[in-house]
Design a protein around this motif. Structure first.
Motif, PDB file in Angstrom:
ATOM      1  N   VAL A 163      -0.591  43.748 -28.793  1.00  0.00           N
ATOM      2  CA  VAL A 163       0.372  44.122 -27.758  1.00  0.00           C
ATOM      3  C   VAL A 163       0.371  45.643 -27.599  1.00  0.00           C
ATOM      4  N   HIS A 164       1.312  46.125 -26.781  1.00  0.00           N
ATOM      5  CA  HIS A 164       1.387  47.551 -26.472  1.00  0.00           C
ATOM      6  C   HIS A 164       2.600  48.181 -27.168  1.00  0.00           C
ATOM      7  N   ARG A 165       2.336  49.229 -27.909  1.00  0.00           N
ATOM      8  CA  ARG A 165       3.375  49.894 -28.698  1.00  0.00           C
ATOM      9  C   ARG A 165       4.511  50.399 -27.818  1.00  0.00           C
ATOM     10  N   ILE A 166       4.199  50.963 -26.673  1.00  0.00           N
ATOM     11  CA  ILE A 166       5.230  51.560 -25.827  1.00  0.00           C
ATOM     12  C   ILE A 166       6.223  50.513 -25.331  1.00  0.00           C
TER      13      ILE A 166
ATOM     14  N   ALA B 285      -0.241  39.543 -18.967  1.00  0.00           N
ATOM     15  CA  ALA B 285      -1.691  39.312 -18.976  1.00  0.00           C
ATOM     16  C   ALA B 285      -2.423  40.470 -19.640  1.00  0.00           C
ATOM     17  N   ALA B 286      -1.904  41.686 -19.484  1.00  0.00           N
ATOM     18  CA  ALA B 286      -2.519  42.849 -20.128  1.00  0.00           C
ATOM     19  C   ALA B 286      -2.466  42.713 -21.646  1.00  0.00           C
ATOM     20  N   ALA B 287      -1.404  42.112 -22.155  1.00  0.00           N
ATOM     21  CA  ALA B 287      -1.298  41.898 -23.599  1.00  0.00           C
ATOM     22  C   ALA B 287      -2.208  40.767 -24.056  1.00  0.00           C
TER      23      ALA B 287
ATOM     24  N   ARG C 234      -5.760  41.744 -24.096  1.00  0.00           N
ATOM     25  CA  ARG C 234      -6.031  42.925 -24.929  1.00  0.00           C
ATOM     26  C   ARG C 234      -6.483  44.135 -24.100  1.00  0.00           C
ATOM     27  N   MET C 235      -5.796  44.368 -23.015  1.00  0.00           N
ATOM     28  CA  MET C 235      -6.103  45.526 -22.169  1.00  0.00           C
ATOM     29  C   MET C 235      -5.368  46.753 -22.716  1.00  0.00           C
TER      30      MET C 235
END
Length: 247
Positions: free
Chosen positions: A151-154, A129-131, A134-135
């Protein structure tokens, strides 16, 4: 008779039900089922990362000793991705009483690092959901020239050595780095791929081959293994026990 869904770690994996001929008992003035047959069907069990080895069952009777019955594999439809087992009980069941059936199901893992364990099920949902919301996302995902999501790089770097190497080559710029998937990949397939990277949870898709190709390209080994299992040709019904469950 009524069916019952059996859950395993919050997933419906089996359907259980009873069959038998209903006969009239003049002495008790009621219908009874003599020698009911207990059925257990495990639907698409290969995609769960385990196989069913042995199953025992019993019908609970407070007036008699409960005897465990070994369930045997039955073939009733060719090339069906389903394991069906039955056992015949010596009990007589009244149609006016509820029935309790117990199962002892032995399973073994079939994919080395893909198995079930107790965990916080919201953890998977919250990260994905964070992706999608866009969190604090810091990478843009494109399919060809069309932006799909962020998405998140990490997470990409931690889950795929190929994506990690690619992102590390991108120098810091004012904008967010971009990861581009080939235009030949469907948007739904790329979304399935990214969801697996985030959650480790496989969602059913009709294009397992394309998903497996992405998993191979980006070295997501567990997803690659799962796709290989699901892409295997279904064996003949006669070889169901020996071949269908062997991954």
């Amino acid at each position: 008779m009524p069916t019952c869904l059996l859950k395993y770690q919050n997933c419906n994996i089996c359907i259980a039900y009873l069959t038998g001929e209903s006969v009239w008992d003049n002495q008790c003035h009621g219908f009874f089922v003599e020698n009911p047959v207990i059925h257990l069907s495990c639907i698409k069990h290969r995609s769960f990362g385990f196989k069913v080895e042995d199953v025992y069952c019993y019908i609970f009777d407070e007036d008699e000793e409960n005897v465990w019955l070994k369930m045997e594999t039955k073939y009733f439809q060719k090339n069906l991705d389903l394991l069906h087992l039955t056992a015949t009980s010596t009990s007589c069941l009244s149609d006016k009483r509820s029935v309790t059936v117990g199962f002892d199901i032995k399973t073994v893992s079939t994919i080395g690092n893909y198995y079930w364990e107790m965990m916080d099920k919201h953890w998977l949902k919250d990260f994905w959901a964070a992706a999608t919301n866009r969190m604090l996302t810091d990478v843009e995902i494109f399919i060809g020239t069309v932006k799909m999501m962020e998405v998140h790089r990490i997470i990409l770097s931690a889950r795929s050595p190929v994506l990690n190497a690619s992102l590390n080559k991108i120098s810091n710029t004012a904008g967010k780095p971009i990861v581009t998937f080939g235009a030949e990949f469907d948007a739904d397939i790329v979304k399935h791929f990214l969801r697996f990277i985030y959650t480790g949870s496989f969602k059913t898709t009709d294009n397992v081959q394309q998903l497996g190709k992405l998993a191979t390209m980006y070295q997501v080994e567990t997803l690659k293994n799962v796709c290989e299992v699901l892409s295997a040709e279904p064996p003949d019904a006669e070889k169901l026990t020996d071949s269908l469950l062997q991954l």
